[in-house]
Design a protein around this motif. Structure first.
Motif, mmCIF file in Angstrom:
data_model
loop_
_atom_site.group_PDB
_atom_site.id
_atom_site.type_symbol
_atom_site.label_atom_id
_atom_site.label_comp_id
_atom_site.label_asym_id
_atom_site.label_seq_id
_atom_site.Cartn_x
_atom_site.Cartn_y
_atom_site.Cartn_z
ATOM 1 N N THR A 30 -7.668 50.900 -44.428
ATOM 2 C CA THR A 30 -7.065 49.896 -45.516
ATOM 3 C C THR A 30 -6.145 51.551 -45.326
ATOM 4 O O THR A 30 -5.264 51.301 -46.416
ATOM 5 C CB THR A 30 -8.529 50.844 -46.629
ATOM 6 N N ARG A 31 -6.759 52.873 -45.772
ATOM 7 C CA ARG A 31 -5.643 53.774 -45.471
ATOM 8 C C ARG A 31 -4.193 53.302 -44.790
ATOM 9 O O ARG A 31 -2.668 53.487 -45.829
ATOM 10 C CB ARG A 31 -5.738 55.418 -45.206
ATOM 11 N N LEU A 34 -2.603 50.709 -47.568
ATOM 12 C CA LEU A 34 -1.275 51.111 -48.263
ATOM 13 C C LEU A 34 -0.606 52.073 -48.470
ATOM 14 O O LEU A 34 -0.107 51.530 -49.146
ATOM 15 C CB LEU A 34 -2.990 52.156 -49.088
ATOM 16 N N LYS A 35 -0.359 52.583 -47.091
ATOM 17 C CA LYS A 35 0.874 53.245 -46.715
ATOM 18 C C LYS A 35 1.989 52.773 -46.558
ATOM 19 O O LYS A 35 2.881 52.453 -46.442
ATOM 20 C CB LYS A 35 -0.009 54.021 -44.993
ATOM 21 N N CYS A 86 -5.296 46.366 -45.704
ATOM 22 C CA CYS A 86 -6.074 46.121 -46.629
ATOM 23 C C CYS A 86 -8.082 45.551 -46.696
ATOM 24 O O CYS A 86 -8.343 46.126 -47.144
ATOM 25 C CB CYS A 86 -5.883 46.168 -47.917
ATOM 26 N N LEU A 146 -7.109 46.801 -56.282
ATOM 27 C CA LEU A 146 -7.378 47.903 -55.954
ATOM 28 C C LEU A 146 -8.623 48.248 -57.293
ATOM 29 O O LEU A 146 -8.743 49.425 -56.970
ATOM 30 C CB LEU A 146 -5.933 49.027 -56.613
ATOM 31 N N THR A 210 1.107 53.465 -56.272
ATOM 32 C CA THR A 210 0.176 53.122 -55.498
ATOM 33 C C THR A 210 0.041 54.266 -54.072
ATOM 34 O O THR A 210 -0.941 54.420 -53.900
ATOM 35 C CB THR A 210 1.207 52.139 -53.999
ATOM 36 N N PHE A 211 0.623 55.189 -54.022
ATOM 37 C CA PHE A 211 0.644 56.949 -53.575
ATOM 38 C C PHE A 211 -0.058 57.433 -54.406
ATOM 39 O O PHE A 211 -1.485 58.048 -53.401
ATOM 40 C CB PHE A 211 2.223 57.219 -53.376
ATOM 41 N N LYS A 214 -3.270 56.289 -53.540
ATOM 42 C CA LYS A 214 -3.859 56.475 -52.212
ATOM 43 C C LYS A 214 -5.576 57.357 -51.438
ATOM 44 O O LYS A 214 -5.156 58.104 -50.938
ATOM 45 C CB LYS A 214 -3.376 56.370 -50.818
ATOM 46 N N LYS A 215 -4.468 58.358 -52.250
ATOM 47 C CA LYS A 215 -5.044 60.082 -52.889
ATOM 48 C C LYS A 215 -6.710 59.801 -52.721
ATOM 49 O O LYS A 215 -7.208 60.497 -51.885
ATOM 50 C CB LYS A 215 -4.563 60.492 -54.101
#
Length: 218
Positions: A30-31, A34-35, A86, A146, A210-211, A214-215
């Protein structure tokens, strides 16, 4: 056999907090997804910036104008690939169907941008319009997915970022429609650049938020 099904059921019923803590392969996937969505969004934004520059400038136009369709096509393809990654979000989050819908929309956008990249005229106007709108719907569905993920992770404090994602989609959706309208009406100059600039804000904000979301997965 029954033991294996019980194990699968137990893994699928994992809570969001446990999913983050245990860091399974699905979280890593998933990470990564998102990247890719972020990187693809940046490429699409840069391509849009290039289009704006060449609409109102002429320097080095013939050289870099050929690069812009490549950037847009690559960006949309990367976004589509990121959405596929994702899909590893646990079923319990309830985001699977939204992500599948988003992937379909992004794939439609890949087809649309691919026709520009390969310089083909196989699409008539209704089909091209349908693919373009499907791509925008993909962005909306991805933002809603999300939102489901945040609820699964028990992070309602981050929900405002999803609202900003949806707002950014509204910006480049309205900007795109208005751009088509003023172009058909022959209205150019300040009105055109203003509308396109508003649309660019949406393209810029989507990968940014989105970034930021992601955190949450760190």
């Amino acid at each position: 056999m029954n033991h294996e099904s019980a194990a699968v059921a137990e893994s699928e019923s994992i809570s969001g907090e446990e999913w983050l803590r245990d860091a399974p392969d699905s979280l890593k996937s998933t990470r990564r997804g998102l990247k890719l969505v972020i990187y693809g969004g940046v490429l699409v934004f840069l391509a849009a910036v290039g289009v704006l520059y060449f609409l109102f400038g002429t320097e080095m136009q013939t050289i870099f104008m050929n690069v812009l369709p490549v950037m847009a096509f690559s960006g949309n393809l990367i976004i589509f690939a990121g959405t596929i990654f994702c899909l590893s979000i646990p079923e319990q989050a309830g985001a699977r169907r939204l992500l599948i819908g988003a992937a379909v929309g992004f794939f439609a956008k890949v087809i649309f941008s691919g026709t520009i990249f390969f310089n083909t005229e196989v699409l008539n106007l209704p089909v091209a319009l349908f693919l373009k709108v499907a791509g925008y719907i993909g962005f909306i569905l991805f933002a809603l997915a999300l939102r489901k993920l945040l609820l699964y992770l028990n992070r309602p404090d981050q929900m405002w970022k999803v609202h900003c994602l949806l707002g950014s989609v509204v910006l480049f959706l309205l900007g795109s429609w208005c751009l088509e309208l003023v172009t058909d009406l022959g209205l150019v100059g300040l009105r055109l650049i203003t509308i396109y600039s508003v649309m660019l804000v949406g393209f810029f904000l989507y990968p940014c938020f989105t970034f930021s979301l992601k955190k949450v997965l760190r």
